[in-house]
Design a protein around this motif. Structure first.
Motif, short mmCIF file in Angstrom:
data_model
loop_
_atom_site.label_atom_id
_atom_site.label_comp_id
_atom_site.label_asym_id
_atom_site.label_seq_id
_atom_site.Cartn_x
_atom_site.Cartn_y
_atom_site.Cartn_z
N MET A 175 0.48 -1.26 -0.13
CA MET A 175 0.32 0.41 0.07
C MET A 175 1.06 0.99 -0.06
SD MET A 175 -3.29 -0.98 2.16
CE MET A 175 -3.72 0.35 2.25
N ALA A 176 1.94 1.34 0.78
CA ALA A 176 2.57 2.28 0.81
C ALA A 176 3.94 2.34 -0.53
CB ALA A 176 3.83 1.77 2.02
N LYS A 177 3.85 1.65 -1.74
CA LYS A 177 4.67 1.35 -2.34
C LYS A 177 3.45 2.09 -4.04
CE LYS A 177 8.20 -1.96 -2.85
NZ LYS A 177 8.51 -3.17 -3.12
N SER A 178 2.08 1.69 -3.15
CA SER A 178 0.67 2.11 -4.58
C SER A 178 0.94 3.65 -4.41
CB SER A 178 -0.34 1.02 -3.83
OG SER A 178 -0.95 1.56 -3.32
N ARG A 179 1.26 3.91 -2.77
CA ARG A 179 0.24 5.71 -2.80
C ARG A 179 1.64 6.38 -3.42
NH1 ARG A 179 -1.38 3.86 2.49
NH2 ARG A 179 0.68 3.88 3.49
N GLU A 180 3.45 5.92 -3.92
CA GLU A 180 3.78 7.12 -4.24
C GLU A 180 3.90 6.77 -5.86
OE1 GLU A 180 7.84 4.24 -3.77
OE2 GLU A 180 7.36 4.66 -1.34
N THR A 181 4.04 8.53 -6.62
CA THR A 181 3.98 8.26 -7.57
C THR A 181 5.37 8.59 -7.85
OG1 THR A 181 1.90 9.53 -6.68
CG2 THR A 181 2.79 10.14 -8.91
N PRO A 182 6.23 7.79 -9.11
CA PRO A 182 8.04 8.41 -9.37
C PRO A 182 7.32 9.63 -10.64
CG PRO A 182 6.53 6.25 -10.39
CD PRO A 182 5.38 6.62 -9.34
N ALA A 183 8.70 10.47 -9.60
CA ALA A 183 8.96 11.57 -10.99
C ALA A 183 9.15 11.44 -11.99
CB ALA A 183 9.41 12.57 -10.14
N ARG A 184 9.22 11.36 -13.36
CA ARG A 184 9.82 11.14 -15.38
C ARG A 184 10.18 12.61 -15.01
NH1 ARG A 184 7.08 5.46 -17.14
NH2 ARG A 184 7.54 3.98 -15.05
N PRO A 185 11.19 12.56 -15.44
CA PRO A 185 11.40 13.99 -16.06
C PRO A 185 10.94 14.09 -17.71
CG PRO A 185 13.57 13.25 -15.51
CD PRO A 185 12.93 11.52 -14.42
N SER A 186 10.91 14.92 -17.80
CA SER A 186 10.32 14.86 -19.59
C SER A 186 11.37 15.41 -21.03
CB SER A 186 8.77 15.74 -19.89
OG SER A 186 8.98 15.23 -21.95
N PRO A 187 11.97 14.90 -21.58
CA PRO A 187 13.29 15.02 -21.76
C PRO A 187 13.16 16.44 -23.27
CG PRO A 187 11.64 12.93 -22.82
CD PRO A 187 11.62 13.58 -21.72
N GLU A 188 11.46 16.38 -23.80
CA GLU A 188 10.83 17.33 -24.47
C GLU A 188 10.17 18.27 -23.65
OE1 GLU A 188 9.99 16.37 -27.73
OE2 GLU A 188 12.24 15.53 -28.61
N PRO A 189 9.72 19.59 -23.86
CA PRO A 189 8.61 20.67 -22.44
C PRO A 189 7.15 19.99 -23.81
CG PRO A 189 10.16 22.04 -24.73
CD PRO A 189 10.90 20.97 -24.03
N VAL A 190 6.89 19.26 -23.37
CA VAL A 190 5.64 18.37 -23.88
C VAL A 190 4.90 18.16 -22.67
CG1 VAL A 190 6.42 16.68 -26.10
CG2 VAL A 190 6.13 15.03 -23.38
N LYS A 191 3.21 18.02 -22.94
CA LYS A 191 2.36 17.83 -22.08
C LYS A 191 1.79 17.15 -21.17
CE LYS A 191 -2.64 18.78 -22.12
NZ LYS A 191 -3.79 19.20 -22.68
N ALA A 192 2.35 16.83 -20.33
CA ALA A 192 2.39 15.66 -19.10
C ALA A 192 1.08 15.41 -19.72
CB ALA A 192 2.73 15.98 -17.85
#
Length: 292
Positions: A175-192
């Motif tokens: 449950m603790a892992k499911s609450r984590e949201t990994p941040a992934r840097p975008s190589p280009e300024p595209v709409k997330a």
């Protein structure tokens, strides 16, 4: 209070009738006789109803006494249950403290070789951390995390392994892992893109009374095993060669035969825990006759 049926004496009735015969007509006399008979019948019916009411009242008194007896027994049972609950809570607290001490003492232990249940062999192993469900081990080839359920019988015994506790610990980690949201840097300024929110894990169903009693029985047996091993360490000479049943410690001869009369301080405490286990086992067998 008992009442006797009210009847007119025969001599008196005859005298009255003789007087009436001389003063009244035969038709009136017959009417008076009928009325007298009717009144006598009503008196008899009233007396019978009174006797029946007295019998009903006596039966109600008996039922009331039975109710008071059952009520007193219920109150005593509730008091005994409260005492058992308090004793179990105290034993559980002691066991939690004992288990924490054992796991802390395991940290830093070294083994020239550790054989795991899955066949793996770790050389020059050193335990670096112990939790409810896994061990962290530094060994010759690196670092490994080993589930207690797959370690070895000796390690599980030393760590006071409890499958129920391990399952709850694993559920908390998931449950603790499911609450984590990994941040992934975008190589280009595209709409997330919107990050999907993981669905919450289904709540574990409420345990049935049988499951609750089984968990309680397992904990009580672990407590008794831990208490015995602690006592045996302090009285190794007196308890040398004593047979001990780890899977069903309440059935061990030390607690159920004359050998339990050894002059060893602490045996009576083991017998108190044995009695608590037998009480739990009886409750469990009432719900599940095949329980052991």
């Amino acid at each position: 209070m008992s009442r006797h049926p009210t009847r007119i004496p025969g001599a008196t009735a005859a005298a009255l009738l003789s007087l009436l015969c001389g003063c009244v007509k035969k038709s009136e006399y017959d009417a008076l006789q009928v009325e007298n008979q009717t009144l006598q019948t009503r008196v008899d019916e009233t007396n019978h109803a009174l006797v029946q009411s007295q019998a009903d009242f006596s039966a109600l008194q008996v039922q009331m006494r039975q109710y008071l007896t059952v009520q007193a027994q219920l109150q005593k049972t509730q008091q005994d249950f409260k005492v058992s609950q308090d004793e179990f809570t105290a034993l559980k607290s002691r066991f939690d403290h004992f288990r924490t001490q054992h796991r802390t003492a395991m940290v830093g232990k070294r083994y020239a070789q550790l054989n795991l249940d899955d066949g793996k062999v770790l050389h020059q192993a050193e335990i670096t951390a112990v939790s409810a469900d896994e061990l962290s081990i530094r060994h010759a080839d690196g670092i490994a995390k080993v589930a207690l359920a797959k370690s070895s019988p000796d390690l599980r015994m030393e760590a006071c392994y409890d499958p129920q506790e391990a399952s709850e610990k694993a559920r908390e980690k998931t449950m603790a892992k499911s609450r984590e949201t990994p941040a992934r840097p975008s190589p280009e300024p595209v709409k997330a893109a919107p990050v999907p929110v993981p669905a919450p894990l289904p709540a574990s169903p409420a345990r049935s009374p049988v499951e609750a009693l089984r968990t309680q029985l397992a904990t009580q047996r672990q407590l008794l095993n831990a208490e015995y091993h602690e006592l045996a360490a302090k009285n190794s000479a007196a308890l040398r060669g004593v047979e001990w049943n780890s899977s069903q410690p309440e059935a061990s001869p030390l607690l159920n035969s004359l050998s339990g009369s050894r002059a060893v301080l602490g045996i009576s405490r083991l017998q108190v825990q044995r009695n608590a286990i037998l009480a739990t086992l009886q409750q469990l067998r009432e719900l599940d006759p095949a329980a052991r």
